[in-house]
Structures are given as structure tokens and as C-alpha cells.
Design an enzyme around this catalytic site. Structure first.
Site, PDB file in Angstrom:
ATOM      1  N   TYR A   1      -3.226  -0.697  10.366  1.00 46.82           N
ATOM      2  CA  TYR A   1      -2.651  -0.902   8.776  1.00 46.82           C
ATOM      3  C   TYR A   1      -1.466  -0.342   8.053  1.00 46.82           C
ATOM      4  O   TYR A   1      -0.853  -0.763   7.619  1.00 46.82           O
ATOM      5  CB  TYR A   1      -3.774   0.215   8.333  1.00 46.82           C
ATOM      6  CG  TYR A   1      -4.345  -0.182   7.094  1.00 46.82           C
ATOM      7  CD1 TYR A   1      -4.453  -1.018   5.867  1.00 46.82           C
ATOM      8  CD2 TYR A   1      -3.797   0.668   5.771  1.00 46.82           C
ATOM      9  CE1 TYR A   1      -4.920  -1.815   4.636  1.00 46.82           C
ATOM     10  CE2 TYR A   1      -3.436   0.436   4.410  1.00 46.82           C
ATOM     11  CZ  TYR A   1      -4.339  -0.546   3.666  1.00 46.82           C
ATOM     12  OH  TYR A   1      -4.344  -0.996   2.803  1.00 46.82           O
TER      13      TYR A   1
ATOM     14  N   SER B   1       0.922  -1.175  -0.171  1.00 49.86           N
ATOM     15  CA  SER B   1      -0.010   0.209   0.151  1.00 49.86           C
ATOM     16  C   SER B   1       1.244   1.294  -0.033  1.00 49.86           C
ATOM     17  O   SER B   1       2.063   1.055   0.856  1.00 49.86           O
ATOM     18  CB  SER B   1      -0.754  -0.224   1.320  1.00 49.86           C
ATOM     19  OG  SER B   1      -1.598   1.042   0.876  1.00 49.86           O
TER      20      SER B   1
HETATM   21  P1  NDP Z   1     -11.758  -4.993   0.542  1.00 52.18           P
HETATM   22  O1  NDP Z   1     -11.887  -4.571   1.597  1.00 52.18           O
HETATM   23  O2  NDP Z   1     -12.663  -5.207  -0.735  1.00 52.18           O
HETATM   24  O3  NDP Z   1     -11.492  -6.828   0.773  1.00 52.18           O
HETATM   25  C1  NDP Z   1     -10.470  -7.110   1.651  1.00 52.18           C
HETATM   26  C2  NDP Z   1     -10.487  -8.245   1.910  1.00 52.18           C
HETATM   27  O4  NDP Z   1      -9.818  -8.454   3.500  1.00 52.18           O
HETATM   28  C3  NDP Z   1     -12.101  -9.260   2.202  1.00 52.18           C
HETATM   29  O5  NDP Z   1     -12.018 -10.686   1.232  1.00 52.18           O
HETATM   30  C4  NDP Z   1     -12.313  -9.064   3.570  1.00 52.18           C
HETATM   31  O6  NDP Z   1     -13.501 -10.200   3.734  1.00 52.18           O
HETATM   32  C5  NDP Z   1     -11.118  -9.805   4.038  1.00 52.18           C
HETATM   33  N1  NDP Z   1     -10.901  -9.909   5.161  1.00 52.18           N
HETATM   34  C6  NDP Z   1     -10.453  -9.249   5.730  1.00 52.18           C
HETATM   35  N2  NDP Z   1     -10.571  -9.035   7.159  1.00 52.18           N
HETATM   36  C7  NDP Z   1     -10.256 -10.274   6.916  1.00 52.18           C
HETATM   37  C8  NDP Z   1     -10.795 -11.627   7.986  1.00 52.18           C
HETATM   38  N3  NDP Z   1     -10.646 -11.285   9.269  1.00 52.18           N
HETATM   39  N4  NDP Z   1     -10.462 -12.591   7.897  1.00 52.18           N
HETATM   40  C9  NDP Z   1     -10.538 -13.154   6.711  1.00 52.18           C
HETATM   41  N5  NDP Z   1     -10.942 -11.857   5.479  1.00 52.18           N
HETATM   42  C10 NDP Z   1     -10.606 -11.056   6.149  1.00 52.18           C
HETATM   43  O7  NDP Z   1     -10.837  -4.548   0.362  1.00 52.18           O
HETATM   44  P2  NDP Z   1      -9.243  -4.465  -1.173  1.00 52.18           P
HETATM   45  O8  NDP Z   1      -9.980  -5.328  -2.326  1.00 52.18           O
HETATM   46  O9  NDP Z   1      -9.882  -3.364  -1.756  1.00 52.18           O
HETATM   47  O10 NDP Z   1      -8.358  -4.753  -0.472  1.00 52.18           O
HETATM   48  C11 NDP Z   1      -7.644  -5.678  -0.771  1.00 52.18           C
HETATM   49  C12 NDP Z   1      -5.753  -5.662  -0.691  1.00 52.18           C
HETATM   50  O11 NDP Z   1      -5.552  -4.980  -1.307  1.00 52.18           O
HETATM   51  C13 NDP Z   1      -4.949  -5.206   0.632  1.00 52.18           C
HETATM   52  O12 NDP Z   1      -4.640  -5.959   1.194  1.00 52.18           O
HETATM   53  C14 NDP Z   1      -5.819  -3.981   0.782  1.00 52.18           C
HETATM   54  O13 NDP Z   1      -4.555  -3.487   1.651  1.00 52.18           O
HETATM   55  C15 NDP Z   1      -4.705  -3.207  -0.321  1.00 52.18           C
HETATM   56  N6  NDP Z   1      -4.661  -2.384  -0.971  1.00 52.18           N
HETATM   57  C16 NDP Z   1      -6.010  -1.903  -1.618  1.00 52.18           C
HETATM   58  C17 NDP Z   1      -6.444  -0.176  -2.451  1.00 52.18           C
HETATM   59  C18 NDP Z   1      -7.714  -0.152  -2.782  1.00 52.18           C
HETATM   60  O14 NDP Z   1      -7.370   1.107  -3.272  1.00 52.18           O
HETATM   61  N7  NDP Z   1      -8.657  -0.545  -2.906  1.00 52.18           N
HETATM   62  C19 NDP Z   1      -4.708   0.322  -2.569  1.00 52.18           C
HETATM   63  C20 NDP Z   1      -3.794  -0.362  -2.025  1.00 52.18           C
HETATM   64  C21 NDP Z   1      -3.661  -2.071  -1.137  1.00 52.18           C
HETATM   65  P3  NDP Z   1     -14.315  -9.379   4.824  1.00 52.18           P
HETATM   66  O15 NDP Z   1     -16.036  -8.733   3.851  1.00 52.18           O
HETATM   67  O16 NDP Z   1     -15.109 -10.900   5.488  1.00 52.18           O
HETATM   68  O17 NDP Z   1     -14.254  -8.854   5.831  1.00 52.18           O
END
Ligand code: NDP
Length: 237
Positions: A156, A143
Site C-alpha cells: 500500500y 496517503s
Molecule cells: P474504502 O475501503 O471505503 O473504499 C475503497 C474503494 O476502493 C471501495 O469502493 C472498493 O471497492 C474499491 N476497490 C478496492 N479494490 C477494488 C478492486 N479490486 N476493484 C475495484 N474497486 C476496488 O476506503 P476509502 O474510501 O477510505 O479510500 C478511498 C481512497 O482514499 C483510497 O485511495 C485510500 O488509499 C485513500 N485514503 C484514505 C484514507 C482514510 O483515512 N480513509 C487516508 C488516506 C488515503 P470494494 O467495496 O469492492 O472493495
């Protein structure tokens, strides 16, 4: 890519969901890890209806994962497929946006468990399988706040710095002793619920969809990337 097996954490929505669907379309058997059964089922059903691959759901709350839980994940994958070619550590928790002074200890711990500790314990368990794959891959998700700390991004940001460290250590340990490549990838701003939570005033239409990332992830699993000396990448917005 056909018949390869890739584990994707956080496969039920956002970037993880898109990667699960896209990799399935090219013949990859995707292991869908997440905690929300209903949305995991939705992704599973779509894959089964539109491809001839065999997905697998592993329900797991990464806030509570320990070595036993990670071993169970590896055991389930081995008994379903007998192989594992790669993992995308995609799941993450944004946590509270607040000053460190106001940051709760429990909240801090949960974010670190999901974003860092889960990748540590799962990596340990799956390494033997990845070592037997012809081109094993471990893909971490970075990130912008792993490059420079930013006020209010608390656990985070700190956990993404730590993910960078874990990725670099693993790469150094594995690059001369195995065929495994380790990449750390910053997807840049992407239209997901996490992005909307972090930037509520932003118009989602101004932000790229997760599908724009797929070519980069595909490259990480390519023969070409086997020769790469670079391990950190960022989406070129
Ligand atoms: P989302 O919030 O859409 O997805 C996050 C995912 O992580 C979901 O599937 C969520 O499941 C899962 N998750 C969170 N907590 C848990 C848990 N306790 N156990 C199991 N699964 C869990 O975010 P993004 O798709 O945007 O993020 C994906 C990656 O990309 C992350 O690592 C984020 O840091 C990174 N990122 C994203 C950016 C963006 O602009 N979107 C920019 C930079 C990095 P649930 O639905 O159950 O919460």
C-alpha cells in the site's frame, strides 16, 4: 459543473460513494466504477432518486484490468456521454499489514494493480477525451504513507509512492501541452472501512466523515485551480 462528466473509481462506498453523491447533487453526471454490483446499484438508485443527472455504472475489478479493459471503459463513457471532464482515481486496496519478509507476492501484485496499474491504463485511454475538455482533471489519491515508508504498510505504502511519481510525470507531460490539470490529494484520516481496518482501535467518531472532503475536490475542478502551480494537497485536519 452542470453536465460535466466525471469518472470516480471505487464509487460504491467510503470516500468514492460520498463524492459520487455530492458531485451528482451539483449536476455532474458521474461514472460509478467499482466491482460490487449491489452497492453500486444502491449509489446509482440514490442519485437517480434525488437528482436529475444521468449516472452510469461500470463494473470492473481493478485487480485484473488491462489495456483492453481500460479501452472498454473509455468506449462506454464516450458512447453514453460523448465527453469526459475528469477522473478521480480513488479506489485502493489496503492489502496485508505485514513485514516485507512475510509479504506474499500475489498480494503485493494485487495491491499494485488496484492502486497504480489501473490508473496507468485508464489514464492512457481517457487522455484524448480529457484533452478535448475545457478544463480536464486527473485527481490521484495519496496517503500519509506516501511521504515516508512505514513498517507493515508494505505494498500500500510503496504503491502510493508510485502514484505520486505517476501524478508528477503526467503533470509534467500535460501542463504545457494541454488544459489538463493533475492533482495528487491526501484526504487525511477519514471515517471509512479502510480506515477502520488499518486502525481497529480508533473510535470512528473521532475521525471526520468523507463529506468533509468535498470542498477540496470541488476546488480541484474549479476555474481557480486551473492557475495553480501546486499539484500536491493534503486535507487540513
Ligand atoms: P474504502 O475501503 O471505503 O473504499 C475503497 C474503494 O476502493 C471501495 O469502493 C472498493 O471497492 C474499491 N476497490 C478496492 N479494490 C477494488 C478492486 N479490486 N476493484 C475495484 N474497486 C476496488 O476506503 P476509502 O474510501 O477510505 O479510500 C478511498 C481512497 O482514499 C483510497 O485511495 C485510500 O488509499 C485513500 N485514503 C484514505 C484514507 C482514510 O483515512 N480513509 C487516508 C488516506 C488515503 P470494494 O467495496 O469492492 O472493495
Amino acid at each position: 459543473m452542470k453536465n460535466k462528466v466525471i469518472l470516480i473509481t471505487g464509487a460504491n462506498k467510503g470516500i468514492g460513494e460520498t463524492l459520487s453523491l455530492e458531485f451528482s447533487k451539483i449536476g455532474v453526471n458521474v461514472v460509478l466504477l467499482g466491482r460490487n454490483e449491489e452497492s453500486l446499484d444502491g449509489v446509482y438508485d440514490e442519485i437517480v432518486a434525488t437528482t436529475s443527472t444521468k449516472p452510469l455504472i461500470i463494473k470492473c475489478d481493478l485487480r485484473n484490468i488491462d489495456a483492453n479493459g481500460a479501452k472498454q471503459i473509455n468506449d462506454e463513457i464516450m458512447s453514453a456521454y460523448g465527453r469526459l471532464d475528469g477522473v478521480i482515481f480513488n479506489a485502493a486496496k489496503l492489502g496485508k499489514m505485514s513485514t516485507i519478509e512475510d509479504y506474499g507476492e500475489e498480494s503485493w501484485r494485487e495491491v499494485f494493480n488496484v492502486n497504480l496499474h489501473s490508473a496507468f491504463v485508464i489514464s492512457k485511454e481517457i487522455l484524448p477525451a480529457l484533452k478535448t475538455a475545457s478544463n480536464g482533471r486527473i485527481i490521484f489519491t495519496s496517503s500519509g504513507v506516501a511521504e515516508a515508508g512505514r513498517a507493515f504498510w508494505g505494498a500500500y505504502s510503496a504503491s502510493k509512492f508510485a502514484v505520486k511519481g505517476l501524478a508528477e510525470i503526467l503533470r509534467d507531460e500535460l501542463e504545457t501541452t494541454s488544459n489538463i490539470k493533475v492533482f495528487n490529494y491526501d484526504p487525511g484520516k477519514t471515517r471509512t472501512s479502510m480506515r477502520a481496518s488499518a486502525y481497529p482501535a480508533e473510535n470512528p467518531e473521532d475521525v471526520k466523515k468523507p463529506s468533509a472532503l468535498f470542498n477540496d475536490y470541488l476546488w480541484f475542478f474549479s476555474e481557480e485551480s486551473q492557475l495553480s502551480k501546486q499539484h500536491y494537497f493534503k486535507f487540513d485536519d
